[in-house]
Design a protein around this motif. Structure first.
Motif, PDB file in Angstrom:
ATOM      1  N   ASP A  75       3.775  36.588  71.020  1.00 59.12           N
ATOM      2  CA  ASP A  75       2.926  36.779  72.189  1.00 59.12           C
ATOM      3  C   ASP A  75       3.588  37.718  73.197  1.00 59.12           C
ATOM      4  O   ASP A  75       3.045  38.771  73.507  1.00 59.12           O
ATOM      5  CB  ASP A  75       2.631  35.410  72.821  1.00 59.12           C
ATOM      6  CG  ASP A  75       1.463  35.433  73.779  1.00 59.12           C
ATOM      7  OD1 ASP A  75       0.741  36.441  73.834  1.00 59.12           O
ATOM      8  OD2 ASP A  75       1.274  34.434  74.494  1.00 59.12           O
ATOM      9  N   PHE A  76       4.781  37.352  73.700  1.00 56.72           N
ATOM     10  CA  PHE A  76       5.432  38.181  74.709  1.00 56.72           C
ATOM     11  C   PHE A  76       6.887  37.760  74.882  1.00 56.72           C
ATOM     12  O   PHE A  76       7.296  36.707  74.412  1.00 56.72           O
ATOM     13  CB  PHE A  76       4.706  38.072  76.054  1.00 56.72           C
ATOM     14  CG  PHE A  76       4.812  36.705  76.689  1.00 56.72           C
ATOM     15  CD1 PHE A  76       5.789  36.430  77.643  1.00 56.72           C
ATOM     16  CD2 PHE A  76       3.937  35.673  76.339  1.00 56.72           C
ATOM     17  CE1 PHE A  76       5.897  35.165  78.226  1.00 56.72           C
ATOM     18  CE2 PHE A  76       4.037  34.414  76.912  1.00 56.72           C
ATOM     19  CZ  PHE A  76       5.022  34.156  77.861  1.00 56.72           C
ATOM     20  N   PHE A  77       7.653  38.610  75.562  1.00 54.31           N
ATOM     21  CA  PHE A  77       9.000  38.268  76.002  1.00 54.31           C
ATOM     22  C   PHE A  77       8.919  37.892  77.476  1.00 54.31           C
ATOM     23  O   PHE A  77       8.288  38.596  78.256  1.00 54.31           O
ATOM     24  CB  PHE A  77       9.959  39.465  75.857  1.00 54.31           C
ATOM     25  CG  PHE A  77      10.322  39.780  74.443  1.00 54.31           C
ATOM     26  CD1 PHE A  77      11.266  39.024  73.766  1.00 54.31           C
ATOM     27  CD2 PHE A  77       9.724  40.836  73.782  1.00 54.31           C
ATOM     28  CE1 PHE A  77      11.618  39.310  72.455  1.00 54.31           C
ATOM     29  CE2 PHE A  77      10.066  41.134  72.476  1.00 54.31           C
ATOM     30  CZ  PHE A  77      11.007  40.377  71.809  1.00 54.31           C
ATOM     31  N   ASP A  78       9.576  36.792  77.852  1.00 56.46           N
ATOM     32  CA  ASP A  78       9.582  36.420  79.273  1.00 56.46           C
ATOM     33  C   ASP A  78      10.631  37.247  80.021  1.00 56.46           C
ATOM     34  O   ASP A  78      11.317  38.086  79.441  1.00 56.46           O
ATOM     35  CB  ASP A  78       9.780  34.904  79.454  1.00 56.46           C
ATOM     36  CG  ASP A  78      11.144  34.391  79.019  1.00 56.46           C
ATOM     37  OD1 ASP A  78      12.105  35.188  78.916  1.00 56.46           O
ATOM     38  OD2 ASP A  78      11.257  33.166  78.787  1.00 56.46           O
ATOM     39  N   LYS A  79      10.752  37.004  81.323  1.00 57.30           N
ATOM     40  CA  LYS A  79      11.644  37.810  82.172  1.00 57.30           C
ATOM     41  C   LYS A  79      13.109  37.695  81.763  1.00 57.30           C
ATOM     42  O   LYS A  79      13.910  38.574  82.064  1.00 57.30           O
ATOM     43  CB  LYS A  79      11.468  37.433  83.649  1.00 57.30           C
ATOM     44  CG  LYS A  79      11.877  36.015  83.993  1.00 57.30           C
ATOM     45  CD  LYS A  79      11.691  35.718  85.483  1.00 57.30           C
ATOM     46  CE  LYS A  79      12.007  34.306  85.862  1.00 57.30           C
ATOM     47  NZ  LYS A  79      13.306  33.814  85.456  1.00 57.30           N
ATOM     48  N   ASP A  80      13.471  36.618  81.048  1.00 56.27           N
ATOM     49  CA  ASP A  80      14.848  36.430  80.581  1.00 56.27           C
ATOM     50  C   ASP A  80      15.067  36.947  79.159  1.00 56.27           C
ATOM     51  O   ASP A  80      16.151  36.764  78.593  1.00 56.27           O
ATOM     52  CB  ASP A  80      15.227  34.948  80.663  1.00 56.27           C
ATOM     53  CG  ASP A  80      15.207  34.434  82.101  1.00 56.27           C
ATOM     54  OD1 ASP A  80      15.664  35.182  83.002  1.00 56.27           O
ATOM     55  OD2 ASP A  80      14.735  33.303  82.317  1.00 56.27           O
ATOM     56  N   TRP A  82      13.375  35.962  76.412  1.00 54.74           N
ATOM     57  CA  TRP A  82      13.071  34.986  75.368  1.00 54.74           C
ATOM     58  C   TRP A  82      11.679  35.263  74.799  1.00 54.74           C
ATOM     59  O   TRP A  82      10.711  35.395  75.554  1.00 54.74           O
ATOM     60  CB  TRP A  82      13.128  33.572  75.937  1.00 54.74           C
ATOM     61  CG  TRP A  82      14.517  33.113  76.228  1.00 54.74           C
ATOM     62  CD1 TRP A  82      15.319  33.527  77.250  1.00 54.74           C
ATOM     63  CD2 TRP A  82      15.281  32.171  75.491  1.00 54.74           C
ATOM     64  NE1 TRP A  82      16.535  32.894  77.189  1.00 54.74           N
ATOM     65  CE2 TRP A  82      16.541  32.054  76.122  1.00 54.74           C
ATOM     66  CE3 TRP A  82      15.034  31.409  74.353  1.00 54.74           C
ATOM     67  CZ2 TRP A  82      17.539  31.207  75.648  1.00 54.74           C
ATOM     68  CZ3 TRP A  82      16.024  30.559  73.882  1.00 54.74           C
ATOM     69  CH2 TRP A  82      17.261  30.471  74.530  1.00 54.74           C
ATOM     70  N   HIS A  84       8.096  34.490  73.053  1.00 53.02           N
ATOM     71  CA  HIS A  84       7.135  33.382  73.045  1.00 53.02           C
ATOM     72  C   HIS A  84       6.088  33.660  71.973  1.00 53.02           C
ATOM     73  O   HIS A  84       5.704  34.811  71.762  1.00 53.02           O
ATOM     74  CB  HIS A  84       6.472  33.235  74.414  1.00 53.02           C
ATOM     75  CG  HIS A  84       7.425  32.757  75.460  1.00 53.02           C
ATOM     76  ND1 HIS A  84       7.494  31.450  75.851  1.00 53.02           N
ATOM     77  CD2 HIS A  84       8.378  33.416  76.169  1.00 53.02           C
ATOM     78  CE1 HIS A  84       8.441  31.316  76.783  1.00 53.02           C
ATOM     79  NE2 HIS A  84       8.996  32.506  76.988  1.00 53.02           N
TER      80      HIS A  84
END
Length: 118
Positions: A75-80, A82, A84
């Motif tokens: 789905d996506f990479f978060d701000k850190d 990681w 998802h």
């Protein structure tokens, strides 16, 4: 039967190679290899992880490993940084042995795709 033998041979070769590289020859178990896949996918190789992060790393690995089977989609990479994933299909009810075979098959395929083994 030939497919099962090929998987068994590749699995044993992969475990031996990973064990030599990451465990000083001690045999790595399935969970440890899933953890290594999670660390690889996160890409933060040279850091120490907290207990909850280790659980999350294993989740990342399982999602990534089962993505080609249609169970998850990135789905996506978060701000850190990681990754998802989104659940695309419910995993079938499998016995413990069947789960193990599915994960071993997915792990072998992952390392074939990444040219770690052939």
């Amino acid at each position: 039967m030939a497919r099962d033998n090929a998987l068994k041979e590749r699995w044993e070769a992969l475990v031996a190679k990973l064990s030599k590289q990451f465990a000083d020859g001690d045999v790595l178990e399935l969970d440890a290899i899933i953890y290594l896949v999670g660390v690889q996918e996160l890409g933060q190789l040279h850091r120490t992880f907290k207990k909850d992060e280790k659980v999350n790393l294993m989740h990342i690995a399982i999602c990534r490993l089962l993505e080609p089977y249609g169970y998850y989609a990135f789905d996506f990479f978060d701000k850190d940084g990681w990754p998802h994933y989104t659940v695309k299909a419910t995993l079938p009810k499998l016995k413990a042995g069947e789960q193990s075979v599915l994960m071993k098959e997915a792990i072998v395929q992952y390392f074939l795709e990444n040219r770690y083994i052939n």
